[in-house]
Design an enzyme around this catalytic site. Structure first.
Site, PDB file in Angstrom:
ATOM      1  N   HIS A  89     -18.746   1.437  22.056  1.00  0.00           N
ATOM      2  CA  HIS A  89     -18.154   0.136  22.400  1.00  0.00           C
ATOM      3  C   HIS A  89     -18.258  -0.853  21.226  1.00  0.00           C
ATOM      4  CE1 HIS A  89     -16.976  -2.561  26.018  1.00  0.00           C
ATOM      5  NE2 HIS A  89     -16.529  -3.089  24.893  1.00  0.00           N
TER       6      HIS A  89
ATOM      7  N   ARG B 209     -10.823   0.203  28.520  1.00  0.00           N
ATOM      8  CA  ARG B 209     -11.957   0.268  29.451  1.00  0.00           C
ATOM      9  C   ARG B 209     -12.048   1.692  30.003  1.00  0.00           C
ATOM     10  NH1 ARG B 209     -13.995  -3.588  27.488  1.00  0.00           N
ATOM     11  NH2 ARG B 209     -14.534  -5.566  28.478  1.00  0.00           N
TER      12      ARG B 209
HETATM   13  P1  NAP Z   1      -4.523  -9.196  27.696  1.00  0.00           P
HETATM   14  O1  NAP Z   1      -4.054 -10.135  26.638  1.00  0.00           O
HETATM   15  O2  NAP Z   1      -4.851  -9.725  29.036  1.00  0.00           O
HETATM   16  O3  NAP Z   1      -3.437  -8.022  27.804  1.00  0.00           O
HETATM   17  C1  NAP Z   1      -3.469  -7.071  28.809  1.00  0.00           C
HETATM   18  C2  NAP Z   1      -2.175  -6.289  28.771  1.00  0.00           C
HETATM   19  O4  NAP Z   1      -2.223  -5.284  29.791  1.00  0.00           O
HETATM   20  C3  NAP Z   1      -0.952  -7.162  29.074  1.00  0.00           C
HETATM   21  O5  NAP Z   1       0.125  -6.777  28.266  1.00  0.00           O
HETATM   22  C4  NAP Z   1      -0.678  -6.836  30.540  1.00  0.00           C
HETATM   23  O6  NAP Z   1       0.679  -6.991  30.928  1.00  0.00           O
HETATM   24  C5  NAP Z   1      -1.049  -5.386  30.580  1.00  0.00           C
HETATM   25  N1  NAP Z   1      -1.311  -4.964  31.962  1.00  0.00           N
HETATM   26  C6  NAP Z   1      -2.250  -5.439  32.817  1.00  0.00           C
HETATM   27  N2  NAP Z   1      -2.157  -4.821  34.008  1.00  0.00           N
HETATM   28  C7  NAP Z   1      -1.146  -3.933  33.895  1.00  0.00           C
HETATM   29  C8  NAP Z   1      -0.556  -3.017  34.789  1.00  0.00           C
HETATM   30  N3  NAP Z   1      -0.995  -2.868  36.054  1.00  0.00           N
HETATM   31  N4  NAP Z   1       0.473  -2.267  34.342  1.00  0.00           N
HETATM   32  C9  NAP Z   1       0.947  -2.410  33.083  1.00  0.00           C
HETATM   33  N5  NAP Z   1       0.418  -3.274  32.186  1.00  0.00           N
HETATM   34  C10 NAP Z   1      -0.604  -4.025  32.593  1.00  0.00           C
HETATM   35  O7  NAP Z   1      -5.834  -8.421  27.187  1.00  0.00           O
HETATM   36  P2  NAP Z   1      -6.307  -8.149  25.689  1.00  0.00           P
HETATM   37  O8  NAP Z   1      -6.970  -9.324  25.108  1.00  0.00           O
HETATM   38  O9  NAP Z   1      -5.179  -7.549  24.940  1.00  0.00           O
HETATM   39  O10 NAP Z   1      -7.442  -7.058  25.963  1.00  0.00           O
HETATM   40  C11 NAP Z   1      -7.154  -5.837  26.626  1.00  0.00           C
HETATM   41  C12 NAP Z   1      -8.428  -5.148  27.039  1.00  0.00           C
HETATM   42  O11 NAP Z   1      -9.110  -4.626  25.887  1.00  0.00           O
HETATM   43  C13 NAP Z   1      -9.480  -6.066  27.668  1.00  0.00           C
HETATM   44  O12 NAP Z   1      -9.202  -6.310  29.031  1.00  0.00           O
HETATM   45  C14 NAP Z   1     -10.745  -5.266  27.490  1.00  0.00           C
HETATM   46  O13 NAP Z   1     -10.887  -4.419  28.608  1.00  0.00           O
HETATM   47  C15 NAP Z   1     -10.473  -4.424  26.237  1.00  0.00           C
HETATM   48  N6  NAP Z   1     -11.328  -4.806  25.098  1.00  0.00           N
HETATM   49  C16 NAP Z   1     -12.141  -3.844  24.561  1.00  0.00           C
HETATM   50  C17 NAP Z   1     -12.933  -4.162  23.462  1.00  0.00           C
HETATM   51  C18 NAP Z   1     -13.780  -3.114  22.795  1.00  0.00           C
HETATM   52  O14 NAP Z   1     -14.594  -3.450  21.926  1.00  0.00           O
HETATM   53  N7  NAP Z   1     -13.628  -1.847  23.126  1.00  0.00           N
HETATM   54  C19 NAP Z   1     -12.924  -5.469  22.942  1.00  0.00           C
HETATM   55  C20 NAP Z   1     -12.088  -6.408  23.531  1.00  0.00           C
HETATM   56  C21 NAP Z   1     -11.283  -6.068  24.603  1.00  0.00           C
HETATM   57  P3  NAP Z   1       1.387  -8.447  30.914  1.00  0.00           P
HETATM   58  O15 NAP Z   1       1.533  -8.789  29.438  1.00  0.00           O
HETATM   59  O16 NAP Z   1       2.674  -8.206  31.568  1.00  0.00           O
HETATM   60  O17 NAP Z   1       0.460  -9.378  31.622  1.00  0.00           O
END
Ligand code: NAP
Length: 310
Positions: free
Chosen positions: A273, A225
């Site tokens: 994006h 993001r």
């Molecule tokens: P997720 O499964 O919720 O994973 C988020 C990860 O970030 C987890 O490992 C979490 O730690 C870690 N995290 C959150 N807050 C943190 C902090 N303060 N310090 C350290 N680590 C932290 O999310 P996801 O499905 O992998 O997706 C991640 C992000 O990708 C989404 O939120 C979205 O913004 C982005 N995204 C972008 C696209 C695009 O097309 N560009 C598409 C889809 C998603 P824990 O494991 O300990 O909870």
């Protein structure tokens, strides 16, 4: 009585999702009707996109869950009218897409592909790229997407580390957590991939101080993001050469305004994006499974923690 499932995304998504959702409901054995317009008091589930016109959930008194079509929930998680359970999207199709996109951009920088793609002038200056095992790649965020990316890069031989909020153990990956761990890891991150959610705790994770810790000539890839990076600090680090290049798929304002300096910067690649779109067929199966769970009295999967914001 069939279940009433409201499709609350922008209308242009309807023709894509209507057939896949109905097929997934059928395959999950659900007797459900799907519509763009259902009286709020009759809605059992909402398939939702945060850019929908629906922002006031107060009248949806019998709704059992709001099922987000997007992985990111920053635009909905703070909505005070939303008291129903909120599930975010964890879609195998989206995960594969993100994994392919990040792998492609990691390989671009690792192999120095630009040198030859952009210069066919006849200069014969061999620069032999290192092997993957000699390249440290650090992934911030080891969730659904970050873990898949990390595993794929490990399978290609990269030296991979990953950071998360809570401790993790993933074979082949150096995992760490907490602010101290992050600073230490950044010192050796030659390629940094940001796959964190947008929350108050993650804003400006990559600020001027942390950028200055990274090895000279490092690469940054951000499909997470926009707010994860301090824009001005990034431009400063690119201008002084400490960071070699940034590939950015996400921005504080989207679409990225044409006058934004990222577009013209010679060391920035902007992509609009597109790293990982939700894929209708697989996402519909995930939604149908969550409705099936709700009806069977089983816990929903992929629930958002409102306090943490993801
Ligand atoms: P997720 O499964 O919720 O994973 C988020 C990860 O970030 C987890 O490992 C979490 O730690 C870690 N995290 C959150 N807050 C943190 C902090 N303060 N310090 C350290 N680590 C932290 O999310 P996801 O499905 O992998 O997706 C991640 C992000 O990708 C989404 O939120 C979205 O913004 C982005 N995204 C972008 C696209 C695009 O097309 N560009 C598409 C889809 C998603 P824990 O494991 O300990 O909870």
């Amino acid at each position: 009585m069939p279940l009433n499932v409201l499709f609350a995304a922008t209308e242009d998504r309807w023709s894509t999702y209507e057939p896949t959702l109905l097929a997934a409901f059928r395959d999950a054995g659900l007797d459900a009707r799907l519509a763009l317009d259902i009286p709020p008091q009759d809605v059992d589930y909402i398939v939702y996109a945060p850019n929908s016109e629906l922002q006031d959930f107060t009248p949806y008194t019998r709704t059992k869950a709001v099922l987000n079509l997007w992985a990111g929930v920053e635009a909905i998680v703070g909505n005070k009218t939303l008291t129903q359970p909120l599930a975010r999207m964890v879609d195998p199709g989206m995960t594969r897409s993100m994994t392919e996109w990040v792998t492609g951009h990691v390989l671009r920088h690792h192999l120095g592909m630009d040198r030859h793609i952009l210069d066919q002038s006849g200069a014969w200056e061999p620069v032999v790229p290192p092997l993957a095992e000699e390249r440290r790649v650090c992934i911030l965020g080891l969730g659904a997407l970050g873990t898949s990316v990390a595993r794929t890069l490990v399978s290609l031989g990269f030296d991979v580390s990953g950071w998360s909020r809570s401790p993790k153990s993933i074979p082949g990956i150096d995992t760490f957590h907490g602010d101290t761990g992050l600073d230490a890891e950044l010192c050796r991150a030659e390629i940094l991939v940001l796959l964190l959610p947008d929350t108050p705790a993650t804003e400006n994770t990559l600020d001027a101080r942390r950028l200055s810790l990274m090895p000279k000539g490092a690469f940054i890839i951000n499909p997470g993001r926009g707010p994860l990076i301090d824009d001005d600090a990034l431009i400063g680090a690119l201008d002084n050469g400490s960071i070699a290049h940034a590939t950015l798929d996400v921005f504080r304002v989207e679409p990225l305004p044409v006058e934004h300096p990222f577009w013209a910067h010679p060391r920035i690649t902007v992509t609009p994006h597109i790293a990982a779109e939700t894929r209708a067929r697989t996402a519909s199966e995930v939604i149908a499974e969550n409705i099936r769970r709700g009806e069977a009295g089983e816990p929903f999967v992929n629930l958002v923690d409102r306090e943490r914001g993801y």
